[in-house]
Scaffold this motif. Structure first.
Motif, short mmCIF file in Angstrom:
data_model
loop_
_atom_site.label_atom_id
_atom_site.label_comp_id
_atom_site.label_asym_id
_atom_site.label_seq_id
_atom_site.Cartn_x
_atom_site.Cartn_y
_atom_site.Cartn_z
N TRP A 29 20.39 -1.51 1.15
CA TRP A 29 19.08 -1.68 1.78
C TRP A 29 18.60 -0.36 2.39
O TRP A 29 17.40 -0.05 2.36
N ASP A 30 19.52 0.42 2.92
CA ASP A 30 19.15 1.74 3.42
C ASP A 30 18.57 2.57 2.28
O ASP A 30 17.53 3.23 2.44
N HIS A 31 19.21 2.53 1.12
CA HIS A 31 18.71 3.26 -0.04
C HIS A 31 17.33 2.73 -0.44
O HIS A 31 16.43 3.52 -0.78
N HIS A 32 17.16 1.43 -0.38
CA HIS A 32 15.87 0.82 -0.74
C HIS A 32 14.76 1.30 0.20
O HIS A 32 13.65 1.65 -0.26
N LEU A 33 15.02 1.32 1.50
CA LEU A 33 14.00 1.76 2.45
C LEU A 33 13.62 3.22 2.21
O LEU A 33 12.43 3.59 2.29
N ARG A 34 14.59 4.06 1.91
CA ARG A 34 14.30 5.47 1.65
C ARG A 34 13.46 5.61 0.37
O ARG A 34 12.53 6.43 0.30
N THR A 35 13.79 4.76 -0.62
CA THR A 35 13.01 4.80 -1.86
C THR A 35 11.57 4.37 -1.62
O THR A 35 10.62 5.00 -2.11
N ARG B 278 8.23 6.69 -2.16
CA ARG B 278 7.26 6.24 -3.16
C ARG B 278 5.93 5.84 -2.56
O ARG B 278 4.85 6.19 -3.06
N ASP B 279 5.98 5.08 -1.43
CA ASP B 279 4.76 4.48 -0.89
C ASP B 279 4.40 4.96 0.51
O ASP B 279 3.37 4.54 1.05
N GLY B 280 5.25 5.79 1.10
CA GLY B 280 4.97 6.29 2.44
C GLY B 280 5.81 5.59 3.50
O GLY B 280 6.31 4.47 3.30
N GLU B 281 5.97 6.27 4.64
CA GLU B 281 6.81 5.73 5.70
C GLU B 281 6.28 4.41 6.25
O GLU B 281 7.05 3.54 6.64
N ALA B 282 4.97 4.26 6.29
CA ALA B 282 4.41 3.02 6.83
C ALA B 282 4.83 1.82 5.99
O ALA B 282 5.12 0.74 6.51
N ALA B 283 4.89 2.02 4.67
CA ALA B 283 5.31 0.92 3.79
C ALA B 283 6.75 0.51 4.10
O ALA B 283 7.09 -0.68 4.14
N ALA B 284 7.60 1.49 4.33
CA ALA B 284 8.99 1.19 4.69
C ALA B 284 9.07 0.55 6.08
O ALA B 284 9.86 -0.37 6.32
N GLU C 56 0.57 7.30 11.26
CA GLU C 56 -0.89 7.31 11.11
C GLU C 56 -1.42 5.93 10.76
O GLU C 56 -2.46 5.50 11.27
N ASP C 57 -0.74 5.21 9.88
CA ASP C 57 -1.13 3.85 9.55
C ASP C 57 -0.59 2.92 10.64
O ASP C 57 0.62 2.86 10.88
N ARG C 58 -1.50 2.19 11.30
CA ARG C 58 -1.11 1.39 12.46
C ARG C 58 -0.55 0.02 12.07
O ARG C 58 -0.18 -0.77 12.94
N GLY C 59 -0.47 -0.26 10.78
CA GLY C 59 0.00 -1.57 10.34
C GLY C 59 1.37 -1.95 10.88
O GLY C 59 1.52 -3.05 11.43
N PRO C 60 2.38 -1.10 10.73
CA PRO C 60 3.71 -1.47 11.22
C PRO C 60 3.74 -1.73 12.72
O PRO C 60 4.39 -2.67 13.18
N TRP C 61 3.03 -0.89 13.49
CA TRP C 61 3.02 -1.10 14.94
C TRP C 61 2.26 -2.38 15.30
O TRP C 61 2.70 -3.15 16.17
N CYS D 131 16.52 3.10 11.58
CA CYS D 131 16.54 3.60 12.95
C CYS D 131 15.53 4.74 13.12
O CYS D 131 14.86 4.84 14.16
N ASP D 132 15.42 5.60 12.11
CA ASP D 132 14.40 6.64 12.15
C ASP D 132 13.01 6.02 12.16
O ASP D 132 12.11 6.50 12.87
N LEU D 133 12.83 4.98 11.38
CA LEU D 133 11.52 4.31 11.33
C LEU D 133 11.17 3.69 12.68
O LEU D 133 10.01 3.77 13.12
N VAL D 134 12.14 3.09 13.33
CA VAL D 134 11.89 2.47 14.64
C VAL D 134 11.44 3.53 15.64
O VAL D 134 10.49 3.32 16.42
N ARG D 135 12.08 4.68 15.61
CA ARG D 135 11.73 5.74 16.56
C ARG D 135 10.34 6.29 16.32
O ARG D 135 9.66 6.74 17.25
N ARG D 136 9.88 6.25 15.06
CA ARG D 136 8.58 6.86 14.75
C ARG D 136 7.45 5.86 14.52
O ARG D 136 6.31 6.26 14.28
N VAL D 137 7.75 4.56 14.59
CA VAL D 137 6.77 3.58 14.16
C VAL D 137 5.46 3.66 14.96
O VAL D 137 4.37 3.48 14.42
N ARG D 138 5.56 3.96 16.24
CA ARG D 138 4.34 3.95 17.06
C ARG D 138 3.45 5.15 16.77
O ARG D 138 2.24 5.13 17.04
#
Length: 489
Positions: free
Chosen positions: A291-297, A301-307, A342-347, A332-339
């Motif tokens: 799953w870690d590999h999937h999130l990086r992929t 491919r689609d940007g950090e917001a997609a992950a 640029e795309d506010r969807g994840p937050w 864990c990197d995504l959690v630290r940067r989610v806020r």
């Protein structure tokens, strides 16, 4: 009947012997697998035939034959045109058709009866507070209709059993509500009593007194009032007790059609669930590493917001994640940067989830509107988060959400998430809860069974919502032992 509340039980539950039967099990297994799991295929040698008479609210009585073939730990029941196998060892009920079968969890029916009994208590309090008078159903009626009383309940009906000339009558709250005449045939095997509990529903005090005789009753009846108006009556007359040799009826050649049953409730979910439980969906069940590999992929491919849209789903599947200093997982990197993305969807998705947990519909609607500005506004995981928030909305809040152009079809949102991410047990239990809130417990348990059969061991062991639900169902089984057959390891 109005469903005004789902008042959860489990506040007055005592300890009891352990059960060997599973709480949840794979609903998609084939007949040879079920046969292998149960081990012993001992034949049924005890048969009882009843003439069953049902008169609903004073209507013309309906008469049909009820036949039960009973083995040490299973029974085959033919009730009119319906044939059911109650397998107490597997905790399954199988409905058998010509060349196929469907199956459901053995705790589904008793869970409905427990929750409905709680609901009746709530309704009675509401009616009493409103000053309702007249010939209304009371605790005696509810317990007679549903066949159970809640342990420690303050509104339980006061019962008394009287004997006269070899027949027994049951009085509840000072009025006669039913009775039975003891049978004199062969002693009934242990599995007869949970079978009787399932298909010959009567007041629990009457059921217990019949059970104390050790034999199938020669006659039994119960009456109750569902609402103002005529009484409903159920009656059974024993026709025969016979010795038979009935083999275990789940023949190895029968097809399991349970996936089709689930598809009728959530289109496509049955097929997706069967593939996921078998570990065949989407290339196989994810592990923490894959799953870690999937999130990086996804991120490349689609940007950090997609992950980042998958943060909540990740924690549902892998609750062992802590994101401490030594945790290298990409989420864990995504959690630290989610806020700061640029795309506010994840937050916004996280804000919706927080508002839902806080039961704050206004904040949820605001966050849902914010999420609509994201390029990921149609993401299935976001839809699943929306659905949980929407489930708490009243009609005014739903109208506000619709006016804002937000998606409000809870079933459709949850179904998309199931099919997109079938390995997330929480999506399956969320759908099950939706059916449970509507008192459709047999349907709810189909989705629970899928959740607990997924090849996601850490989620099943550590996801707190799944742990709590398993414990609740274990406590129902423990507190209502008449519904099951105690089999020690």
């Amino acid at each position: 009947m109005l469903r005004l509340a789902l008042t959860m039980l489990f506040t007055v539950l005592a300890s009891a012997p352990a059960f060997a039967q599973p709480v949840f099990a794979n609903p998609f297994a084939d007949a040879p697998t079920y046969r292998a799991e149960r081990g012993s295929l001992t034949e049924a040698s005890y048969r009882v035939r009843y003439e069953a008479t049902y008169s609903e609210r004073g209507a013309t009585p309906v008469v049909r034959e009820l036949v039960m073939d009973v083995a040490p730990d299973w029974s085959l029941v033919r009730d009119g045109a319906v044939t059911r196998l109650y397998d107490f060892k597997l905790n399954r009920v199988f409905v058998i058709y010509g060349d196929s079968f469907s199956t459901m969890n053995g705790l589904a029916d008793v869970t409905f009866r427990v929750m409905e009994r709680q609901n009746r208590t709530y309704l009675a309090r509401v009616m009493s507070a409103a000053g309702a008078r007249g010939d209304l159903a009371d605790a005696c009626d509810a317990e007679s209709e549903l066949g159970l009383a809640i342990p420690g309940s303050t509104d339980a009906g006061a019962t008394e059993i009287r004997e006269r000339a070899g027949a027994f009558s049951l009085r509840c709250a000072g009025r006669e509500v039913g009775g039975f005449t003891p049978g004199d045939g062969a002693a009934a095997p242990a599995a007869f009593w949970p079978t009787m509990y399932a298909v010959m529903i009567t007041h629990p005090a009457l059921h217990q007194r019949v059970r104390d005789t050790g034999r199938a009753p020669a006659q039994m009846e119960i009456t109750y009032r569902e609402a103002p108006g005529p009484l409903t009556r159920r009656a059974w007359r024993l026709v025969a007790v016979e010795t038979v040799s009935t083999p275990y009826p789940l023949d190895a050649a029968l097809r399991n059609e349970t996936a089709a049953t689930i598809d009728q409730l959530a289109p496509g979910a049955g097929a997706a669930g069967a593939e996921a439980v078998a570990g065949r969906a989407q290339g196989g069940a994810p592990t923490l590493q894959s799953w870690d590999h999937h999130l990086r992929t996804v991120s490349r491919r689609d940007g950090e917001a997609a992950a980042a849209m998958l943060i909540g789903l990740t924690y549902n599947m892998f609750p062992e994640l802590q994101c401490d200093a030594g945790q290298p997982h990409f989420v864990c990197d995504l959690v630290r940067r989610v806020r700061s993305l640029e795309d506010r969807g994840p937050w916004s998705q996280l804000e919706v989830a927080i508002a839902e947990q806080q039961r704050n519909p206004a904040a949820a609607i605001a966050a849902m509107q914010s999420a609509q500005n994201s390029r990921h506004r149609d993401h299935p995981a976001l839809g699943a988060t929306f659905a949980l928030a929407l489930s708490q909305f009243n009609q005014d809040q739903l109208a506000q959400a619709r006016a804002a152009g937000l998606p409000t079809d809870i079933a459709a949102l949850q179904n998309r998430a199931l099919i997109a991410f079938p390995y997330n047990p929480a999506y399956w239990t969320d759908v099950g809860d939706r059916f449970g809130y509507n008192y459709e417990w047999p349907s709810a348990f189909l989705f629970y069974d899928v959740a607990y059969s997924l090849p996601m061991p850490s989620a099943l062991e550590r996801n707190q919502a799944l742990v709590d639900k398993r414990a609740q169902m274990q406590r129902i089984r423990r507190d209502f032992p008449d519904a099951t057959l105690s089999l020690t390891p």
